[in-house]
Scaffold this motif. Structure first.
Motif, mmCIF file in Angstrom:
data_model
loop_
_atom_site.group_PDB
_atom_site.id
_atom_site.type_symbol
_atom_site.label_atom_id
_atom_site.label_comp_id
_atom_site.label_asym_id
_atom_site.label_seq_id
_atom_site.Cartn_x
_atom_site.Cartn_y
_atom_site.Cartn_z
ATOM 1 N N GLY A 375 37.231 -19.213 -55.780
ATOM 2 C CA GLY A 375 36.527 -19.334 -57.187
ATOM 3 C C GLY A 375 35.624 -18.005 -57.401
ATOM 4 N N ILE A 376 34.732 -18.230 -58.443
ATOM 5 C CA ILE A 376 33.900 -17.046 -58.686
ATOM 6 C C ILE A 376 32.682 -17.003 -57.581
ATOM 7 N N PRO A 377 32.212 -15.758 -57.370
ATOM 8 C CA PRO A 377 31.099 -16.099 -56.422
ATOM 9 C C PRO A 377 29.880 -16.726 -56.785
ATOM 10 N N ASP A 378 29.423 -17.462 -55.773
ATOM 11 C CA ASP A 378 28.279 -18.458 -56.055
ATOM 12 C C ASP A 378 27.045 -17.649 -56.430
ATOM 13 N N PHE A 379 26.110 -18.073 -57.198
ATOM 14 C CA PHE A 379 25.058 -17.679 -57.502
ATOM 15 C C PHE A 379 24.057 -18.778 -58.076
ATOM 16 N N THR A 380 22.638 -18.266 -57.733
ATOM 17 C CA THR A 380 21.497 -19.144 -58.151
ATOM 18 C C THR A 380 20.578 -18.578 -59.225
ATOM 19 N N THR A 381 20.505 -19.055 -60.469
ATOM 20 C CA THR A 381 19.642 -18.608 -61.550
ATOM 21 C C THR A 381 18.333 -19.214 -61.661
ATOM 22 N N ASN A 382 17.582 -18.693 -61.901
ATOM 23 C CA ASN A 382 16.145 -19.339 -62.207
ATOM 24 C C ASN A 382 15.270 -18.642 -63.224
ATOM 25 N N GLY A 383 14.467 -19.147 -63.803
ATOM 26 C CA GLY A 383 13.414 -18.671 -64.781
ATOM 27 C C GLY A 383 12.337 -19.677 -65.171
ATOM 28 N N TYR A 384 11.420 -19.124 -65.699
ATOM 29 C CA TYR A 384 10.277 -19.921 -66.330
ATOM 30 C C TYR A 384 9.780 -19.161 -67.569
ATOM 31 N N TYR A 385 8.732 -20.129 -68.046
ATOM 32 C CA TYR A 385 8.035 -19.301 -69.384
ATOM 33 C C TYR A 385 6.705 -20.237 -69.395
ATOM 34 N N ILE A 386 5.728 -19.692 -69.853
ATOM 35 C CA ILE A 386 4.374 -20.150 -70.126
ATOM 36 C C ILE A 386 4.029 -19.860 -71.603
ATOM 37 N N THR A 387 3.815 -20.989 -72.367
ATOM 38 C CA THR A 387 3.292 -20.697 -73.814
ATOM 39 C C THR A 387 1.832 -21.104 -74.066
ATOM 40 N N ALA A 388 1.251 -20.269 -74.838
ATOM 41 C CA ALA A 388 -0.328 -20.968 -75.170
ATOM 42 C C ALA A 388 -0.265 -20.557 -76.720
ATOM 43 N N ALA A 389 -1.224 -21.696 -77.388
ATOM 44 C CA ALA A 389 -1.288 -21.656 -78.615
ATOM 45 C C ALA A 389 -2.728 -22.152 -79.166
ATOM 46 N N TYR A 390 -3.437 -21.480 -80.219
ATOM 47 C CA TYR A 390 -4.884 -22.001 -80.368
ATOM 48 C C TYR A 390 -4.824 -22.064 -81.952
ATOM 49 N N PHE A 391 -5.362 -22.815 -82.581
ATOM 50 C CA PHE A 391 -5.407 -22.917 -84.175
ATOM 51 C C PHE A 391 -6.738 -22.324 -84.358
ATOM 52 N N LEU A 392 -6.704 -21.003 -85.094
ATOM 53 C CA LEU A 392 -7.919 -20.270 -85.517
ATOM 54 C C LEU A 392 -8.477 -21.122 -86.746
ATOM 55 N N ILE A 393 -7.490 -21.592 -87.689
ATOM 56 C CA ILE A 393 -8.250 -22.352 -88.629
ATOM 57 C C ILE A 393 -7.538 -23.585 -88.541
ATOM 58 N N PRO A 394 -8.155 -24.759 -88.347
ATOM 59 C CA PRO A 394 -7.350 -26.040 -87.928
ATOM 60 C C PRO A 394 -6.339 -26.527 -88.888
ATOM 61 N N LYS A 395 -5.357 -26.717 -88.273
ATOM 62 C CA LYS A 395 -3.954 -27.335 -88.845
ATOM 63 C C LYS A 395 -3.236 -26.196 -89.974
ATOM 64 N N LYS A 396 -3.868 -24.959 -89.926
ATOM 65 C CA LYS A 396 -3.508 -23.920 -90.926
ATOM 66 C C LYS A 396 -3.149 -22.783 -90.180
ATOM 67 N N LEU A 397 -3.886 -22.014 -89.473
ATOM 68 C CA LEU A 397 -3.497 -20.636 -88.791
ATOM 69 C C LEU A 397 -3.580 -20.903 -87.380
ATOM 70 N N GLN A 398 -2.417 -20.578 -86.605
ATOM 71 C CA GLN A 398 -2.240 -20.754 -85.333
ATOM 72 C C GLN A 398 -1.963 -19.171 -84.493
ATOM 73 N N LEU A 399 -2.514 -19.098 -83.681
ATOM 74 C CA LEU A 399 -2.124 -17.925 -82.756
ATOM 75 C C LEU A 399 -1.500 -18.352 -81.669
ATOM 76 N N ALA A 400 -0.347 -17.715 -81.215
ATOM 77 C CA ALA A 400 0.604 -18.078 -80.225
ATOM 78 C C ALA A 400 1.042 -16.928 -79.303
ATOM 79 N N THR A 401 1.195 -17.356 -78.040
ATOM 80 C CA THR A 401 1.836 -16.201 -76.882
ATOM 81 C C THR A 401 2.885 -16.840 -76.185
ATOM 82 N N ARG A 402 3.760 -16.286 -75.522
ATOM 83 C CA ARG A 402 4.685 -16.379 -74.434
ATOM 84 C C ARG A 402 4.953 -15.622 -73.508
ATOM 85 N N TRP A 403 4.746 -15.801 -72.229
ATOM 86 C CA TRP A 403 5.434 -15.007 -71.050
ATOM 87 C C TRP A 403 6.730 -15.732 -70.409
ATOM 88 N N GLU A 404 7.571 -15.103 -70.696
ATOM 89 C CA GLU A 404 9.062 -15.506 -70.092
ATOM 90 C C GLU A 404 9.593 -14.549 -68.825
#
Length: 468
Positions: A375-404
């Motif tokens: 069969g194909i060669p064995d391999f192990t894939t892994n990964g992660y992400y971290i997302t943060a978000a904050y409403f500058l104006i409540p329920k209207k304007l949101q700032l967001a960022t993500r590292w992956e």
């Protein structure tokens, strides 16, 4: 006023007739007592008949007056162009009859809905998904999703959903050019602790994958989510909230999912072999309340997956996993049978206007020998992400960022890292939303092998979303 005069005239006429008749002489030589009574009865009968006719006339006049008032209320002044100037005329505005969606069977509830997501993508398009070099894409306007759905409930404790997709994806099935199904299932919910679901929907694996498309904080899901999670599958699932009845105030404390699926994707009529994909997920909400006077919650999750797949099965059904010679990625279609085992853990913390989300995923792929062919060669894939978000104006304007970060581990140092920054403007919640993201991506493989060209990429994505 006219109607009142008619009524008074009729009453006066009737009374005068009775008085005149009663005042006639009663000589025995001309008529008997019996004849006078008979004449009086006939007169009363005629008066009753005449009164009935007058009542009908008055009723008709009332209806005519009401109709005239109704027409007057519907009169609208509109401007018409006669070739020389605009002339205002009074016209009757005809009301359009309402449109009804009528249940065909015995549904208690029937809801028609859907949503549209349209993107502009410029720069190194989808480079964060491994699409650069030999798999690079050009700038484009993109109809990302265009879906219509129908949901309903039956008195017999069943609910259902039918949803279809008009958009033509370049990820799940690059040759799909027609309308196709997304979620199509029936769910029996007699017991909230043990519900049974049959059909096609997202297998219960991965927090970001299970987050509804219109609720995403970043425009597109991360590369680790797309490379490892199984997306939509056809099968059966047992799921529920064990504390719904025994501890109602903590019904969301624990939710479990256990499903068996074909494992070879959505909208397929056959299984790729006699084996199945087994998927399980646990969700725990240990805290839901207030911190510093703000609504807050903490949600934890864990998943596990196992599947034996035949050659020709795409094991990265929503994005890319196969590392090409230049470090770019493509969908991973097995050239030989293989077994894959995956797991993940995730957490979502909310504190008022602030959200912090993280997830780690890992998948082991083992090639299987068939008829002496390795069969194909064995391999192990892994990964992660971290997302943060904050409403500058409540329920209207949101700032967001993500590292992956995704580490395919097929060609040595072949990881792909990205950072995303974005703004979301909620015009009317998720029903009408504008989003813009800037993404910067690094290719570890290209950094170590500069002969393949640039190793850093930039992209801008803008989206408008409308739900109905």
């Amino acid at each position: 006023m006219f109607i009142k005069k008619i009524i008074l005239w009729a009453a006066g006429t009737s009374l005068a007739a009775i008085i005149l008749f009663a005042a006639q002489p009663t000589g025995a030589q001309t008529s008997s007592q019996a004849e006078r009574l008979e004449k009086l009865e006939r007169a009363v009968e005629q008066l009753q008949k005449r009164n009935a006719e007058l009542e009908q006339e008055v009723s008709g006049l009332k209806k005519q007056a009401a109709s005239t008032a109704e027409v007057a209320a519907k009169m609208k002044t509109k401007a018409f162009y006669d070739g020389k100037s605009y002339v205002e005329k009074a016209v009757v505005e005809v009301e359009k009859p309402p449109v009804f969606v009528v249940p065909r069977a015995s549904e208690l509830k029937l809801v028609l809905g859907g949503y549209i997501q349209a993107n502009f993508e410029g720069g190194d398009v989808s480079a964060f998904e491994g699409r650069f070099g030999q798999t690079a894409l050009d700038d484009r306007f993109r109809l990302r999703r265009a879906r219509i759905n129908l949901t309903g409930e039956f008195a017999e404790q069943f609910d259902f959903k039918i949803e279809g997709e008009f958009e033509n994806s370049d990820g799940i099935s690059s040759n799909r050019t027609a309308f196709s199904g997304t979620d199509i299932f029936v769910n029996w919910h007699q017991f909230p602790e043990a519900q049974i679901k049959v059909g096609q929907w997202k297998a219960p694996f991965g927090l970001e994958q299970l987050t509804p498309d219109p609720s995403l904080i970043i425009i597109e899901r991360s590369l680790p989510t797309g490379a490892i999670t199984p997306e939509r599958q056809i099968g059966v699932q047992l799921w529920g909230k064990p504390f719904t009845n025994v501890w109602p105030e903590q019904k969301d404390l624990l939710t479990y999912y256990a499903g068996i699926f074909n494992g070879n994707g959505r909208n397929t009529t056959i299984n790729d072999n006699n084996a199945f994909m087994y998927v399980g997920r646990l969700e725990l909400m240990p805290f839901k309340g207030k911190i510093f006077g703000q609504n807050s919650s903490l949600k934890l999750g864990a998943d596990v997956l196992n599947s034996r797949d035949d050659a020709g099965t795409n094991i990265s059904q929503s994005l890319n996993l196969l590392v090409n010679a230049d470090g770019s990625l493509s969908p991973f279609v097995l050239s030989t049978p293989a077994e894959r085992t995956a797991w993940s853990v995730d957490a979502w913390f909310n504190l008022g206007p602030f959200d912090l989300i993280g997830e780690y995923l890992q998948e082991r792929v083992n090639g299987l020998t068939l008829n002496g062919v390795p069969g194909i060669p064995d391999f192990t894939t892994n990964g992660y992400y971290i997302t943060a978000a904050y409403f500058l104006i409540p329920k209207k304007l949101q700032l967001a960022t993500r590292w992956e970060y995704l580490n395919p581990r097929q060609r040595g140092n072949d990881g792909i890292r990205s950072i995303t920054g974005g703004l979301n403007y909620y015009i009317h919640g998720d029903d009408l939303k504008l989003m813009v993201n800037y993404i910067h991506t690094w290719s570890d493989f290209r950094e170590a092998n500069p002969e393949f060209g640039q190793d850093q990429f930039d992209e801008v994505i803008a989206r408008i979303q409308l739900m109905f």
